[in-house]
Design an enzyme around this catalytic site. Structure first.
Site, mmCIF file in Angstrom:
data_model
loop_
_atom_site.group_PDB
_atom_site.id
_atom_site.type_symbol
_atom_site.label_atom_id
_atom_site.label_comp_id
_atom_site.label_asym_id
_atom_site.label_seq_id
_atom_site.Cartn_x
_atom_site.Cartn_y
_atom_site.Cartn_z
ATOM 1 N N CYS A 2 0.838 -1.198 0.000
ATOM 2 C CA CYS A 2 0.000 0.000 0.000
ATOM 3 C C CYS A 2 0.874 1.251 0.000
ATOM 4 O O CYS A 2 1.955 1.260 0.568
ATOM 5 C CB CYS A 2 -0.945 0.091 1.202
ATOM 6 S SG CYS A 2 -2.050 -1.303 1.331
ATOM 7 N N ARG A 27 3.349 0.074 -5.119
ATOM 8 C CA ARG A 27 3.130 -0.556 -3.815
ATOM 9 C C ARG A 27 1.775 -1.258 -3.715
ATOM 10 O O ARG A 27 1.443 -1.855 -2.690
ATOM 11 C CB ARG A 27 3.214 0.493 -2.705
ATOM 12 C CG ARG A 27 4.505 1.272 -2.715
ATOM 13 C CD ARG A 27 4.488 2.331 -1.656
ATOM 14 N NE ARG A 27 4.632 1.753 -0.345
ATOM 15 C CZ ARG A 27 5.775 1.530 0.265
ATOM 16 N NH1 ARG A 27 6.898 1.855 -0.324
ATOM 17 N NH2 ARG A 27 5.820 0.990 1.457
ATOM 18 N N TRP A 75 -3.034 -2.481 -1.675
ATOM 19 C CA TRP A 75 -2.769 -3.873 -2.010
ATOM 20 C C TRP A 75 -3.456 -4.664 -0.904
ATOM 21 O O TRP A 75 -3.051 -4.620 0.255
ATOM 22 C CB TRP A 75 -1.268 -4.150 -2.016
ATOM 23 C CG TRP A 75 -0.922 -5.533 -2.475
ATOM 24 C CD1 TRP A 75 -0.750 -5.953 -3.758
ATOM 25 C CD2 TRP A 75 -0.681 -6.686 -1.637
ATOM 26 N NE1 TRP A 75 -0.432 -7.289 -3.775
ATOM 27 C CE2 TRP A 75 -0.385 -7.766 -2.505
ATOM 28 C CE3 TRP A 75 -0.698 -6.911 -0.267
ATOM 29 C CZ2 TRP A 75 -0.104 -9.049 -2.029
ATOM 30 C CZ3 TRP A 75 -0.414 -8.190 0.200
ATOM 31 C CH2 TRP A 75 -0.120 -9.238 -0.674
ATOM 32 N N ASN A 99 -0.776 1.506 6.013
ATOM 33 C CA ASN A 99 0.019 0.517 5.282
ATOM 34 C C ASN A 99 0.540 -0.475 6.313
ATOM 35 O O ASN A 99 1.187 -0.064 7.271
ATOM 36 C CB ASN A 99 1.174 1.259 4.580
ATOM 37 C CG ASN A 99 2.283 0.354 4.082
ATOM 38 O OD1 ASN A 99 3.426 0.765 4.000
ATOM 39 N ND2 ASN A 99 1.963 -0.869 3.745
ATOM 40 N N GLY A 100 0.202 -1.758 6.139
ATOM 41 C CA GLY A 100 0.662 -2.760 7.102
ATOM 42 C C GLY A 100 -0.490 -3.621 7.570
ATOM 43 O O GLY A 100 -1.536 -3.671 6.917
ATOM 44 N N GLU A 484 15.172 -17.454 -12.408
ATOM 45 C CA GLU A 484 14.750 -16.071 -12.630
ATOM 46 C C GLU A 484 13.886 -15.974 -13.902
ATOM 47 O O GLU A 484 12.876 -15.258 -13.933
ATOM 48 C CB GLU A 484 15.996 -15.165 -12.718
ATOM 49 C CG GLU A 484 15.747 -13.712 -13.027
ATOM 50 C CD GLU A 484 14.803 -12.999 -12.048
ATOM 51 O OE1 GLU A 484 14.497 -13.541 -10.977
ATOM 52 O OE2 GLU A 484 14.357 -11.893 -12.404
ATOM 53 N N LYS A 488 10.061 -14.625 -13.901
ATOM 54 C CA LYS A 488 9.608 -13.512 -14.751
ATOM 55 C C LYS A 488 8.413 -13.936 -15.591
ATOM 56 O O LYS A 488 7.436 -13.222 -15.705
ATOM 57 C CB LYS A 488 10.733 -13.113 -15.705
ATOM 58 C CG LYS A 488 11.648 -11.996 -15.557
ATOM 59 C CD LYS A 488 11.547 -10.839 -14.702
ATOM 60 C CE LYS A 488 11.175 -11.008 -13.268
ATOM 61 N NZ LYS A 488 12.102 -10.444 -12.309
ATOM 62 N N GLU A 491 5.210 -14.376 -13.417
ATOM 63 C CA GLU A 491 4.617 -13.194 -12.784
ATOM 64 C C GLU A 491 3.978 -12.236 -13.767
ATOM 65 O O GLU A 491 3.006 -11.571 -13.424
ATOM 66 C CB GLU A 491 5.600 -12.483 -11.853
ATOM 67 C CG GLU A 491 6.616 -11.598 -12.492
ATOM 68 C CD GLU A 491 7.530 -10.929 -11.482
ATOM 69 O OE1 GLU A 491 7.033 -10.276 -10.566
ATOM 70 O OE2 GLU A 491 8.756 -11.050 -11.641
ATOM 71 N N HIS A 507 14.924 -37.077 -12.438
ATOM 72 C CA HIS A 507 14.473 -37.465 -11.095
ATOM 73 C C HIS A 507 13.015 -37.077 -10.853
ATOM 74 O O HIS A 507 12.593 -36.978 -9.711
ATOM 75 C CB HIS A 507 15.387 -36.828 -10.042
ATOM 76 C CG HIS A 507 16.808 -37.259 -10.190
ATOM 77 N ND1 HIS A 507 17.239 -38.536 -9.903
ATOM 78 C CD2 HIS A 507 17.893 -36.596 -10.663
ATOM 79 C CE1 HIS A 507 18.531 -38.636 -10.165
ATOM 80 N NE2 HIS A 507 18.943 -37.470 -10.635
ATOM 81 N N LYS A 607 5.200 -3.971 -5.913
ATOM 82 C CA LYS A 607 6.659 -3.968 -6.039
ATOM 83 C C LYS A 607 7.369 -3.975 -4.699
ATOM 84 O O LYS A 607 8.401 -4.598 -4.536
ATOM 85 C CB LYS A 607 7.093 -2.753 -6.849
ATOM 86 C CG LYS A 607 8.553 -2.829 -7.222
ATOM 87 C CD LYS A 607 8.879 -2.113 -8.480
ATOM 88 C CE LYS A 607 10.322 -2.345 -8.876
ATOM 89 N NZ LYS A 607 10.518 -3.677 -9.466
HETATM 90 C C1 F6R Z 1 10.057 -10.257 -9.081
HETATM 91 C C2 F6R Z 1 10.256 -9.300 -8.022
HETATM 92 C C3 F6R Z 1 10.123 -9.753 -6.630
HETATM 93 C C4 F6R Z 1 11.143 -9.036 -5.728
HETATM 94 C C5 F6R Z 1 10.906 -9.400 -4.263
HETATM 95 C C6 F6R Z 1 11.947 -8.786 -3.362
HETATM 96 O O1 F6R Z 1 10.256 -9.670 -10.335
HETATM 97 O O2 F6R Z 1 10.510 -8.161 -8.271
HETATM 98 O O3 F6R Z 1 10.253 -11.131 -6.522
HETATM 99 O O4 F6R Z 1 12.414 -9.402 -6.121
HETATM 100 O O5 F6R Z 1 9.648 -8.960 -3.874
HETATM 101 O O6 F6R Z 1 11.952 -7.408 -3.465
HETATM 102 P P1 F6R Z 1 13.198 -6.537 -3.069
HETATM 103 O O7 F6R Z 1 14.296 -6.862 -4.015
HETATM 104 O O8 F6R Z 1 12.731 -5.122 -3.186
HETATM 105 O O9 F6R Z 1 13.555 -6.906 -1.662
#
Ligand code: F6R
Length: 612
Positions: A2, A27, A75, A99-100, A484, A488, A491, A507, A607
């Site tokens: 948020c 956020r 969020w 927020n929280g 990774e 990507k 998500e 396996h 994010k």
């Molecule tokens: C995926 C992504 C998330 C962040 C994760 C940690 O693309 O961005 O998996 O990597 O939420 O976030 P940070 O790096 O800000 O601690």
């Protein structure tokens, strides 16, 4: 998660709140809302399901104007995304954004209902509004006093901003677990979850620390600790160009722009840290070499993409510096009974510097005998940076797309420099050191070359239009790159994707292979290529659809329709994991594009993950 922004001024602030809220959408973006108090002392509140653009339209339509107000982008944690659950929440004249999570909200709700309060939402936040109102009503006291007495009644972590419409000259901000920063303007002051949201009004900021409660007027700010004792916090000046945040330029999405930002992001991250002969981390202090020499073990803690970069770094720490390394997911690490090795350095990796679990792991580490903590982070003044003993900032610039791209590769380049530095202190031979440095320096150019494969990858992406599953495989330091790549893809395109170490397929996962299962193979030209070729044969003979990302010289030939070779330019082995990340980012981007996904704001995500 948020995002919060609030302010008090001598001019109308609705546009400022909305502009700031747009910068906070990373956020959370499932609903948003704004409340102002107009010149007659009336509360005007607008809330919308969906992102801030919708709220902006509603605010413009209603022509809201006010000198004091609060806004929020949500969020959802408690209560589905909906208009009634959107913030701000009210209790008569008390207005709150939050927020929280209030962990004891159920007990408080029951109590408040027994006092006659009627709840209009399913959120934990509404409890705060009623609780403040209840305590205020008992005995008319200054809002600050009421807030200070109410905080201890709530457990959990929160950043809240409160206002009383009967006194429309004051807002109160509380930081207990979730970040808040004050932007100090001329005859106006604002507070937000991130300074990004405040760049249009000021470059002077006060970061609230844990337990701080701020009384914010248009012409003064007072900060108190939880006991109500006035305290002093430094005001810092920051020069950040606001336009970087809001300008996609020629690109259709922030993610696409950020993929293309990578050569520059890496160049900026290298600046001043890597000359032709050595890695220079003098920013860590004059005695840093002596400190680094003592390290006998490294523990990396992170989440998501940052965790994946830690996994790559483990290969570098162990092979280049000969220092054993473990990498852990922060939310697991903090609840595990772990042992700390002798002279162990804790490295926390985070783009945002606010990830709740990573921050909690860092705080927890202080109770153990780590030799120190080092944050590698993209946001200076973030909580993780401020609370670590040492920090190295990645200079990627602001990342808006929810999916991390340029901050991942910038983290990796810092980690590679660190492993090289540790290696040189631990007796790495000079020729190897110079070769690594050469590879690092040429990497931005190599990335420019691989970005030229954009059109080819766009074509490959078309094959994924009707796919619901995908496997990614790699070996050695490319196994985390497969992880990774899978993260990507899932998500932003919502395709279920999993990564395996190529040697693990037999396996179990081989059972998944048939002619509808795409398998993306990361196949750089390194010492494991022949082993990987055997794994590829195992997939091929079972009819799997192969997409092989490889070097021109590995000798793969496209023999049938079930095998596509994506031939990439030359790359030095040591930097290959960074380089191979790029085409996988492009693949996810184009798959999401043809599937018409919301690329920069994928569903259910945010994010900055500030809840546990
Ligand atoms: C995926 C992504 C998330 C962040 C994760 C940690 O693309 O961005 O998996 O990597 O939420 O976030 P940070 O790096 O800000 O601690």
């Amino acid at each position: 998660m948020c995002g919060i922004i609030a302010g008090v001024s001598q001019r109308d602030i609705t546009k400022i709140l909305l502009k700031g809220l747009m910068c906070l959408e990373y956020r959370g973006y499932d609903s948003s809302g704004l409340a102002i108090v107009d010149k007659y002392g009336h509360i005007k509140r607008l809330r919308c399901l969906g992102n801030v653009k919708k709220l902006k339209e509603a605010v413009e339509k209603d022509n809201l104007i006010g000198l004091i107000g609060l806004a929020h982008t949500r969020w959802a944690t408690h209560g589905i995304p909906s208009e009634i659950n959107a913030h701000p929440h009210l209790s008569d004249y008390i207005i709150v954004v939050h927020n929280g999570i209030i962990e004891n909200h159920e007990a408080l709700r029951k109590q408040l209902i027994s006092y006659g309060y009627v709840f209009s939402s399913e959120t934990d936040t509404e409890v705060i509004a009623h609780l403040l109102h209840f305590r205020q009503k008992q005995k008319d006291r200054p809002l600050l006093e009421v807030v200070l007495q109410t905080i201890p009644k709530m457990t959990g972590s929160f950043g809240i901003v409160v206002m009383d419409s009967r006194n429309p000259s004051l807002i109160i901000a509380v930081r207990k677990g979730n970040p808040l920063v004050i932007g100090c303007g001329k005859e106006e002051n604002f507070v937000a979850s991130d300074q990004l949201a405040l760049l249009s009004i000021s470059n002077k900021f006060i970061h609230l620390e844990e337990g701080d409660v701020a009384e914010i007027y248009s012409d003064k700010i007072k900060i108190f600790n939880i006991m109500g004792k006035i305290i002093n916090r430094n005001k810092i000046s920051l020069n950040v160009n606001c336009e970087i945040t809001n300008n996609k330029g020629i690109y259709s999405h922030y993610m696409q722009k950020e993929i293309y930002d990578q050569p520059l992001a890496i160049k900026n991250t290298l600046k001043g840290r890597c000359n032709n002969k050595e890695i220079n981390f003098s920013e860590l202090g004059v005695n840093i070499s002596a400190f680094l020499k003592k390290i006998e073990h490294i523990k990396v803690v992170a989440c998501g993409t940052s965790y994946n970069s830690g996994l790559v770094a483990r290969y570098w720490f162990e092979s280049l510096a000969r220092i054993p390394c473990d990498v852990e997911i922060a939310s697991e690490f903090r609840y595990r009974k772990f042992q700390v090795h002798r002279n162990s350095l804790l490295i926390v990796l985070s783009q945002s510097g606010e990830t709740a679990d990573t921050l909690a792991a860092l705080r927890l580490s202080k109770k153990f005998n780590f030799i120190g903590s080092l944050a590698i982070c993209n946001v200076l003044y973030s909580s993780i940076v401020r609370e670590s003993d040492l920090y190295l900032i990645t200079k990627s610039g602001i990342e808006i797309g929810v999916a991390s791209t340029k901050t991942f590769t910038s983290q990796l380049i810092v980690l590679l420099m660190l492993a090289t530095k540790l290696g040189s202190l631990n007796g790495m031979n000079l020729e190897l050191q110079y070769n690594i440095i050469k590879s690092i320096q040429i990497l931005p150019h190599r990335i420019e070359q691989v970005l030229k494969k954009d059109k080819l990858i766009q074509l490959v992406a078309k094959d994924f239009l009707d796919k619901n599953h995908a496997l990614f495989i790699g070996r050695g330091d490319h196994y985390p790159i497969a992880m990774e790549g899978a993260l990507k893809l899932k998500e932003i395109s919502y395709i279920h994707a999993e990564a395996y170490a190529a040697g693990e397929l037999k396996h179990g996962p081989l059972a998944l292979i048939d002619n509808r299962m795409p398998v993306i193979v990361i196949a750089p030209n390194n010492e494991l290529i022949n082993k990987l070729k055997c794994n590829i044969e195992e997939i091929k003979t079972r009819g799997g659809l192969l997409y092989i990302f490889t070097d021109n010289n590995t000798g793969f030939i496209e023999k049938d329709r079930n095998m596509k070779i994506i031939s990439l330019p030359y790359i030095e082995n040591i930097t290959a994991p960074i380089f191979y990340t790029i085409p996988l980012q492009l693949l996810s981007y184009y798959v999401a594009l043809i599937k018409s996904r919301n690329i920069d704001q994928p569903r259910n995500l945010a994010k900055s993950v500030t809840v546990e």
